[in-house]
Design an enzyme around this catalytic site. Structure first.
Site, PDB file in Angstrom:
ATOM      1  N   ASP A   1       1.040  -1.387   0.005  1.00 16.52           N
ATOM      2  CA  ASP A   1      -0.594  -0.235   0.418  1.00 16.52           C
ATOM      3  C   ASP A   1       0.718   1.167  -0.041  1.00 16.52           C
ATOM      4  O   ASP A   1       1.605   1.243   0.867  1.00 16.52           O
ATOM      5  CB  ASP A   1      -0.924   0.004   2.004  1.00 16.52           C
ATOM      6  CG  ASP A   1      -1.825   1.444   1.479  1.00 16.52           C
ATOM      7  OD1 ASP A   1      -3.125   1.023   1.153  1.00 16.52           O
ATOM      8  OD2 ASP A   1      -1.870   2.247   0.992  1.00 16.52           O
TER       9      ASP A   1
ATOM     10  N   ASP B   1       0.432   3.886   2.952  1.00 19.24           N
ATOM     11  CA  ASP B   1       0.571   3.167   3.955  1.00 19.24           C
ATOM     12  C   ASP B   1       2.453   3.464   4.186  1.00 19.24           C
ATOM     13  O   ASP B   1       3.024   3.819   5.396  1.00 19.24           O
ATOM     14  CB  ASP B   1       0.353   2.391   4.435  1.00 19.24           C
ATOM     15  CG  ASP B   1      -1.171   2.379   5.142  1.00 19.24           C
ATOM     16  OD1 ASP B   1      -1.837   3.359   5.253  1.00 19.24           O
ATOM     17  OD2 ASP B   1      -2.479   1.538   4.417  1.00 19.24           O
TER      18      ASP B   1
HETATM   19  O1  LIG Z   1      -6.852   1.733  -9.297  1.00 21.07           O
HETATM   20  P1  LIG Z   1      -7.178   2.019  -7.945  1.00 21.07           P
HETATM   21  O2  LIG Z   1      -7.418   0.605  -8.130  1.00 21.07           O
HETATM   22  O3  LIG Z   1      -8.291   2.926  -8.223  1.00 21.07           O
HETATM   23  O4  LIG Z   1      -6.581   1.621  -6.473  1.00 21.07           O
HETATM   24  C1  LIG Z   1      -5.175   2.704  -7.067  1.00 21.07           C
HETATM   25  C2  LIG Z   1      -5.241   3.663  -5.281  1.00 21.07           C
HETATM   26  O5  LIG Z   1      -5.161   3.067  -4.231  1.00 21.07           O
HETATM   27  C3  LIG Z   1      -4.175   3.811  -3.517  1.00 21.07           C
HETATM   28  O6  LIG Z   1      -5.076   4.737  -3.279  1.00 21.07           O
HETATM   29  P2  LIG Z   1      -5.770   4.342  -2.164  1.00 21.07           P
HETATM   30  O7  LIG Z   1      -7.201   4.220  -2.125  1.00 21.07           O
HETATM   31  O8  LIG Z   1      -5.302   3.370  -0.825  1.00 21.07           O
HETATM   32  O9  LIG Z   1      -5.954   5.746  -0.542  1.00 21.07           O
HETATM   33  P3  LIG Z   1      -4.971   7.013  -0.273  1.00 21.07           P
HETATM   34  O10 LIG Z   1      -3.764   7.179  -1.492  1.00 21.07           O
HETATM   35  O11 LIG Z   1      -5.432   7.733   0.945  1.00 21.07           O
HETATM   36  O12 LIG Z   1      -4.057   5.366   0.661  1.00 21.07           O
HETATM   37  C4  LIG Z   1      -3.593   4.197  -4.870  1.00 21.07           C
HETATM   38  O13 LIG Z   1      -2.572   5.336  -3.949  1.00 21.07           O
HETATM   39  C5  LIG Z   1      -4.656   5.021  -6.195  1.00 21.07           C
HETATM   40  O14 LIG Z   1      -5.181   6.190  -5.629  1.00 21.07           O
HETATM   41  O1  LIG Z   2      -0.741  -2.369  -4.769  1.00 22.91           O
HETATM   42  C1  LIG Z   2      -1.686  -1.685  -4.226  1.00 22.91           C
HETATM   43  C2  LIG Z   2      -3.118  -0.950  -5.182  1.00 22.91           C
HETATM   44  C3  LIG Z   2      -3.931  -0.078  -4.713  1.00 22.91           C
HETATM   45  N1  LIG Z   2      -3.113   0.920  -4.274  1.00 22.91           N
HETATM   46  C4  LIG Z   2      -1.704   0.209  -3.484  1.00 22.91           C
HETATM   47  O2  LIG Z   2      -1.436   1.557  -2.638  1.00 22.91           O
HETATM   48  N2  LIG Z   2      -0.934  -0.559  -3.781  1.00 22.91           N
HETATM   49 MG   LIG Z   3      -3.861   3.716   0.763  1.00 20.29          MG
END
Ligand SMILES: O=P(O)(O)OC[C@H]1O[C@H](OP(=O)(O)OP(=O)(O)O)[C@H](O)[C@@H]1O
Ligand SMILES: O=c1cc[nH]c(=O)[nH]1
Ligand SMILES: [Mg+2]
Length: 218
Positions: A209, A212
């Site tokens: 992630d 995170d």
């Molecule tokens: O292509 P997708 O399936 O939409 O996934 C990708 C998204 O998921 C993650 O964000 P997240 O939702 O974890 O939010 P964050 O950046 O606040 O942690 C990443 O930074 C993208 O924005």
């Molecule tokens: O692998 C993944 C998919 C969605 N968002 C992330 O940060 N990692």
């Molecule tokens: Mg995220």
């Protein structure tokens, strides 16, 4: 023309495979890489990718006085380039690119992916004016299902944007295909095209992630 692992054509995809980028992406994937180094690597890779993403920026002649005489050089033409990180993880890519082009403007799009449905939920949108005249670099380290990127592009287009490039560090074939299907005019630049998504929508092999790991949350 790029292809995904199942042979689908991905005409709008460009993989930035400079040796330094490949080296740094490998360090980024390592589960043992601590937050501080993770942040530095995202910053550095984003800067190297922005160099490639702006290779064809339009120029215009510009007069310059050297200490010896006046000569003609070049200046980037048009409105300031505009960076748009998708919150949160996209924030990690902003500073590195700004070091390369300090006068770029910065907009923000707030989106998170719902853990159960994997659908994007939007919570913030702010970009500079004169949207139709700007070149946008939309930033997010991860392109997984493509739901977040597609929604962010839709929001930018609704505001009037016509020239958008999407920069990510790791992409899944599913996300590239979705973006190509929904927004075929948007070129995608990624540092790595990975194998697939797991059942929770995480990229394999991926890096976990990104949000995170950048911000030390979990
Ligand atoms: O292509 P997708 O399936 O939409 O996934 C990708 C998204 O998921 C993650 O964000 P997240 O939702 O974890 O939010 P964050 O950046 O606040 O942690 C990443 O930074 C993208 O924005
Ligand atoms: O692998 C993944 C998919 C969605 N968002 C992330 O940060 N990692
Ligand atoms: Mg995220």
């Amino acid at each position: 023309m790029a292809h995904s692992h199942d042979g689908t054509e991905l005409p709008t995809l460009s993989i930035v495979d400079h040796p330094l980028v490949r080296h740094k992406i490998t360090l980024l994937r390592d589960r043992a890489t601590p937050t501080k180094q993770f942040k530095e690597l995202v910053d550095e890779i984003a800067m190297l990718m922005a160099y490639e993403a702006t290779r064809d920026l339009a120029l215009e002649p510009a007069s310059v006085d050297t200490p010896l005489e006046t000569t003609t050089g070049w200046a980037v033409r048009g409105k300031k380039l505009t960076l748009v990180p998708i919150l949160r993880a996209g924030l990690g890519m902003v500073e590195g690119i700004l070091r390369l082009m300090p006068s770029a403007r910065v907009g923000h799009i707030g989106l998170y992916r719902d853990h159960d449905t994997l659908e994007p939920v939007d919570y913030y949108f702010k970009v500079p004016g004169d949207v139709g005249e700007r070149d946008f670099l939309l930033l997010d380290p991860m392109l997984a299902t493509g739901g977040s990127a597609a929604a962010a592009v839709t929001s930018l287009k609704r505001a009037g944007a016509t020239r958008i490039r999407f920069l990510c560090l790791v992409a899944a074939p599913e996300g590239v295909a979705r973006l190509a299907r929904e927004h075929p005019d948007v070129m995608v630049l990624t540092a790595a095209l990975d194998r697939e998504l797991n059942e929770h929508g995480y990229i394999l092999p991926g890096l976990g992630d990104a949000g995170d790991r950048l911000f030390g949350t979990r």
